[in-house]
Design a protein around this motif. Structure first.
Motif, PDB file in Angstrom:
ATOM      1  N   ASN A 132       0.827  -1.221   0.000  1.00 19.64           N
ATOM      2  CA  ASN A 132       0.000   0.000   0.000  1.00 19.64           C
ATOM      3  C   ASN A 132       0.856   1.265   0.000  1.00 19.64           C
ATOM      4  N   GLU A 147       1.864   3.469  -2.315  1.00 11.60           N
ATOM      5  CA  GLU A 147       1.388   4.678  -2.982  1.00 11.60           C
ATOM      6  C   GLU A 147       0.204   5.300  -2.245  1.00 11.60           C
ATOM      7  N   ARG A 193       0.200   9.193  -1.037  1.00 12.52           N
ATOM      8  CA  ARG A 193      -0.831  10.178  -1.376  1.00 12.52           C
ATOM      9  C   ARG A 193      -1.420  10.817  -0.129  1.00 12.52           C
ATOM     10  N   ARG A 224       9.679   8.511  -2.573  1.00  9.17           N
ATOM     11  CA  ARG A 224       8.494   9.102  -3.192  1.00  9.17           C
ATOM     12  C   ARG A 224       8.081  10.427  -2.550  1.00  9.17           C
ATOM     13  N   HIS A 284       4.797  -3.833  -5.059  1.00  6.08           N
ATOM     14  CA  HIS A 284       4.481  -2.428  -4.801  1.00  6.08           C
ATOM     15  C   HIS A 284       3.060  -2.093  -5.255  1.00  6.08           C
ATOM     16  N   ASP A 285       2.363  -1.317  -4.419  1.00  6.62           N
ATOM     17  CA  ASP A 285       1.131  -0.621  -4.824  1.00  6.62           C
ATOM     18  C   ASP A 285       0.018  -1.562  -5.277  1.00  6.62           C
ATOM     19  N   ASP A 304      -5.158  -0.061  -2.449  1.00  4.28           N
ATOM     20  CA  ASP A 304      -5.427   1.335  -2.108  1.00  4.28           C
ATOM     21  C   ASP A 304      -6.068   1.374  -0.716  1.00  4.28           C
TER      22      ASP A 304
END
Length: 238
Positions: A125, A127, A131, A165, A219-220, A223
């Motif tokens: 999770n 990303e 955010r 990031r 990765h990612d 969400d």
């Protein structure tokens, strides 16, 4: 400018107590507790109560919670669930309330309760965490769960990935953050190979736990951001 710092093991958390109450803490136990938690919420679990001891987990299990207990990478006898993320993909767990204790990850979470927010982070999770933090005004402390007070490579690499990031929005004030970031830059093209001789990978291989390693380094995938509300983790709307 906001800062992002790294605590390489909970045994060093006392060095960060002055800033803890003004920081968002992101706890990472890549192999495998926080990866399990993220996976569980992505597959519909309602809540997870992280506790430091097997005894606390057993008491909650006796009150009707599903019990998940791990020590030394093995499931503790008498509990419902282990510490593999694949165990949390079962549709029978949708809406479940789970009590969880692990060797390192849940201990790190319980040590972070005085922070502004406590978030559960993993590569899965990454990303979503990025955010969320971009819109926050607080400093960030990445707490690596490590292994029984020792530093480990995989959690440090997660910290470096998060810094990579966020480097344009956050200042890196301490060498622990620079170390994590530079390690991630060295290993990011092939994390499984970079981690091949690390202590916890060797430990998991000895137990024939291979697929969890590759899964947890993706990765990612989700969400989802688990956040501590009182004594329980719940899924934050992102």
């Amino acid at each position: 400018m906001k800062t992002i710092d790294v605590c390489l093991t909970p045994d060093l958390l006392h060095l960060h107590t002055s800033s803890l109450e003004n920081s968002i803490v992101v706890v990472a136990d890549v192999f495998r507790a926080t990866s399990c938690m993220v996976t569980a919420f992505a597959h519909g679990v309602s809540s997870i109560i992280p506790v430091a001891t097997v005894e606390e987990c057993s008491e909650l299990q006796s009150r009707g919670y599903l019990g998940a207990a791990e020590r030394n990478a093995r499931m503790v006898e008498g509990f419902d669930l282990d510490n593999s993320p694949f165990s949390y993909m079962d549709e029978r767990l949708i809406g479940a309330n789970i009590a969880m204790t692990t060797t390192n990850g849940t201990y790190a979470i319980t040590r972070s309760r005085n922070a502004v927010k406590v978030l559960v982070g993993s590569f899965l999770n990454l990303e979503a965490i990025v955010r969320f933090l971009r819109g926050e005004r607080y400093d960030v402390l990445v707490l690596c769960a490590g292994w029984k007070g020792r530093v480990n490579l995989e959690d440090t690499l997660f910290a470096g990935a998060l810094i990579d990031r966020l480097k344009d929005e956050y200042m890196i004030p301490e060498d622990s953050g620079l170390m994590a970031w530079r390690l991630y830059n060295l290993g990011q093209k092939d994390l499984p190979a970079f981690l091949a001789n690390s202590s916890h990978v060797r430990r998991l291989h000895r137990l024939s736990i291979h697929k969890d390693i590759i899964y947890c380094l993706q990765h990612d995938l989700y969400d989802v951001i688990p956040v501590l509300r009182g004594s329980a983790l719940v899924s934050m709307e992102v």
